[in-house]
Design a protein around this motif. Structure first.
Motif, PDB file in Angstrom:
ATOM      1  N   CYS A 227      27.498  36.001   9.724  1.00  0.00           N
ATOM      2  CA  CYS A 227      28.156  35.739   8.435  1.00  0.00           C
ATOM      3  C   CYS A 227      29.190  34.622   8.592  1.00  0.00           C
ATOM      4  N   VAL A 228      28.719  33.440   8.948  1.00  0.00           N
ATOM      5  CA  VAL A 228      29.626  32.347   9.278  1.00  0.00           C
ATOM      6  C   VAL A 228      30.324  31.777   8.050  1.00  0.00           C
ATOM      7  N   ASP A 229      29.679  31.807   6.898  1.00  0.00           N
ATOM      8  CA  ASP A 229      30.346  31.291   5.695  1.00  0.00           C
ATOM      9  C   ASP A 229      31.611  32.083   5.377  1.00  0.00           C
TER      10      ASP A 229
ATOM     11  N   GLU B 184      22.381  31.576  14.461  1.00  0.00           N
ATOM     12  CA  GLU B 184      22.491  30.412  15.336  1.00  0.00           C
ATOM     13  C   GLU B 184      23.801  29.666  15.115  1.00  0.00           C
ATOM     14  N   GLN B 185      24.285  29.630  13.889  1.00  0.00           N
ATOM     15  CA  GLN B 185      25.597  29.022  13.636  1.00  0.00           C
ATOM     16  C   GLN B 185      26.703  29.843  14.306  1.00  0.00           C
ATOM     17  N   ALA B 186      26.519  31.152  14.325  1.00  0.00           N
ATOM     18  CA  ALA B 186      27.515  31.998  14.999  1.00  0.00           C
ATOM     19  C   ALA B 186      27.507  31.730  16.498  1.00  0.00           C
ATOM     20  N   LEU B 187      26.334  31.570  17.083  1.00  0.00           N
ATOM     21  CA  LEU B 187      26.251  31.277  18.517  1.00  0.00           C
ATOM     22  C   LEU B 187      26.874  29.927  18.844  1.00  0.00           C
ATOM     23  N   ALA B 188      26.840  28.989  17.901  1.00  0.00           N
ATOM     24  CA  ALA B 188      27.441  27.671  18.124  1.00  0.00           C
ATOM     25  C   ALA B 188      28.958  27.768  18.294  1.00  0.00           C
ATOM     26  N   LEU B 189      29.550  28.857  17.817  1.00  0.00           N
ATOM     27  CA  LEU B 189      30.991  29.057  17.995  1.00  0.00           C
ATOM     28  C   LEU B 189      31.375  29.158  19.466  1.00  0.00           C
TER      29      LEU B 189
ATOM     30  N   ASP C   4      30.789  27.250  21.700  1.00  0.00           N
ATOM     31  CA  ASP C   4      31.155  25.928  22.210  1.00  0.00           C
ATOM     32  C   ASP C   4      32.548  25.492  21.769  1.00  0.00           C
ATOM     33  N   LYS C   5      33.169  26.262  20.894  1.00  0.00           N
ATOM     34  CA  LYS C   5      34.501  25.912  20.396  1.00  0.00           C
ATOM     35  C   LYS C   5      35.570  26.364  21.394  1.00  0.00           C
ATOM     36  N   PRO C   6      36.480  25.500  21.795  1.00  0.00           N
ATOM     37  CA  PRO C   6      37.499  25.877  22.789  1.00  0.00           C
ATOM     38  C   PRO C   6      38.489  26.918  22.290  1.00  0.00           C
ATOM     39  N   TRP C   7      38.573  27.098  20.984  1.00  0.00           N
ATOM     40  CA  TRP C   7      39.522  28.055  20.418  1.00  0.00           C
ATOM     41  C   TRP C   7      38.904  29.437  20.185  1.00  0.00           C
ATOM     42  N   PHE C   8      37.605  29.581  20.456  1.00  0.00           N
ATOM     43  CA  PHE C   8      36.883  30.815  20.151  1.00  0.00           C
ATOM     44  C   PHE C   8      36.601  31.587  21.431  1.00  0.00           C
ATOM     45  N   HIS C   9      36.984  32.869  21.448  1.00  0.00           N
ATOM     46  CA  HIS C   9      36.865  33.691  22.664  1.00  0.00           C
ATOM     47  C   HIS C   9      36.253  35.045  22.299  1.00  0.00           C
TER      48      HIS C   9
ATOM     49  N   GLU D 169      33.402  30.612  -3.459  1.00  0.00           N
ATOM     50  CA  GLU D 169      34.593  29.777  -3.294  1.00  0.00           C
ATOM     51  C   GLU D 169      34.268  28.451  -2.595  1.00  0.00           C
ATOM     52  N   GLY D 170      32.974  28.221  -2.338  1.00  0.00           N
ATOM     53  CA  GLY D 170      32.577  26.962  -1.729  1.00  0.00           C
ATOM     54  C   GLY D 170      32.626  26.915  -0.219  1.00  0.00           C
ATOM     55  N   ALA D 171      32.580  28.091   0.411  1.00  0.00           N
ATOM     56  CA  ALA D 171      32.726  28.160   1.864  1.00  0.00           C
ATOM     57  C   ALA D 171      31.626  27.407   2.615  1.00  0.00           C
ATOM     58  N   ALA D 172      30.408  27.387   2.041  1.00  0.00           N
ATOM     59  CA  ALA D 172      29.292  26.746   2.738  1.00  0.00           C
ATOM     60  C   ALA D 172      29.530  25.268   2.996  1.00  0.00           C
ATOM     61  N   ALA D 173      30.399  24.650   2.193  1.00  0.00           N
ATOM     62  CA  ALA D 173      30.682  23.227   2.348  1.00  0.00           C
ATOM     63  C   ALA D 173      31.850  22.948   3.285  1.00  0.00           C
ATOM     64  N   LEU D 174      32.503  24.007   3.748  1.00  0.00           N
ATOM     65  CA  LEU D 174      33.655  23.834   4.628  1.00  0.00           C
ATOM     66  C   LEU D 174      33.202  23.590   6.062  1.00  0.00           C
ATOM     67  N   ALA D 175      33.883  22.679   6.730  1.00  0.00           N
ATOM     68  CA  ALA D 175      33.606  22.433   8.138  1.00  0.00           C
ATOM     69  C   ALA D 175      34.402  23.405   8.982  1.00  0.00           C
ATOM     70  N   LEU D 176      33.803  23.885  10.068  1.00  0.00           N
ATOM     71  CA  LEU D 176      34.552  24.703  10.999  1.00  0.00           C
ATOM     72  C   LEU D 176      35.521  23.812  11.776  1.00  0.00           C
ATOM     73  N   PRO D 177      36.661  24.356  12.207  1.00  0.00           N
ATOM     74  CA  PRO D 177      37.630  23.544  12.966  1.00  0.00           C
ATOM     75  C   PRO D 177      36.997  22.928  14.204  1.00  0.00           C
TER      76      PRO D 177
END
Length: 245
Positions: free
Chosen positions: A29-31, A63-68, A70-75, A237-245
């Motif tokens: 549920c990445v959005d 797959e978008q969740a798994l991409a997290l 690679d984020k240095p802030w995600f643990h 609220e338009g979350a799908a268009a938001l970029a992840l940090p």
């Protein structure tokens, strides 16, 4: 399903330059996560987001969740759904069993891609410990009975490992909270709750983001604050268009 590659416990020093947050079971549920990160004004240069696991399955964006990862802030810690993915990739479990608990999104994945994800996931610890002393908190997927010292030792038997990933004794009222004396506040998921609920030393923050009426929840341990939103509300609220940090 134990693997010799399992990492038991990873320690993190207290965050002196930013804030720490913990998010419940994402389940693709990445959005909803995109919306919540904007809502809390998450700063990837100094803030950290800890995950109780179960990034994948059931939702639409595994797959978008798994991409997290690679984020240095995600643990994240390992969840039972990630452990299942690894078991399938390693040939220890049939794909059909996994599909039965929400892994159908992976039906089109090649064995090579599945193996790649498994290699990433096997770097995740079963437990993360953040800070020390009175400000310490723990992050794990399901449940643990014991003290901080026993958790830190990381010498988990197969039974304890199974409880860390799959256990529901505490959530179902069958586990004695007194067995958690000496355990710091411990954030977990695995068992969906209508709202955040503390039982013994554990705080259950999986509020069923993937299901009808469910929401994704983020908490800020130090400030005792929480935020929740459903996938439908986030997309409205338009979350799908938001970029992840």
């Amino acid at each position: 399903m134990a693997s010799v590659l399992d990492i038991s416990v990873q320690h993190h020093t207290a965050n002196r330059s930013g804030r720490d947050f913990v998010v419940g079971d994402l389940h693709g549920c990445v959005d909803a996560l995109r919306h919540l990160l904007r809502l809390i004004s998450f700063d990837p240069t100094c803030d950290r987001l800890f995950s109780v696991g179960d990034l994948v399955d059931r939702g639409e964006q595994s797959e978008q969740a798994l991409a997290l990862l690679d984020k240095p802030w995600f643990h994240a810690v390992l969840g039972n759904h990630e452990d299942t993915l690894c078991a399938v990739a390693e040939g220890r479990l049939r794909r059909q069993w996994w599909y039965g608990i929400g892994g159908g999104w992976a039906a089109a994945l090649s064995s090579a891609n599945l193996q790649h994800y498994a290699e990433q996931l096997r770097t995740l610890p079963l437990v993360r410990v953040v800070g020390s002393g009175p400000e310490r908190f723990n992050v794990l997927h399901a449940e643990f009975f014991g003290t901080d010292a026993e958790l830190d030792a990381g010498n988990f038997s197969s039974k304890t490992r199974q409880q860390l990933l799959w256990g529901r004794e505490l959530a179902m009222g069958k586990g004695d909270p007194q067995r958690q004396r000496g355990l710091s506040l411990t954030y977990c998921g695995h068992t969906p709750m209508r709202d955040i609920k503390q039982i013994g030393s554990q705080v259950f923050i999986d509020t069923g983001a993937f299901g009808a009426g469910g929401r994704l929840t983020i908490v800020e341990p130090k400030a005792l604050r929480r935020w929740s939103i459903s996938v439908e509300e986030a997309r409205a609220e338009g979350a799908a268009a938001l970029a992840l940090p």
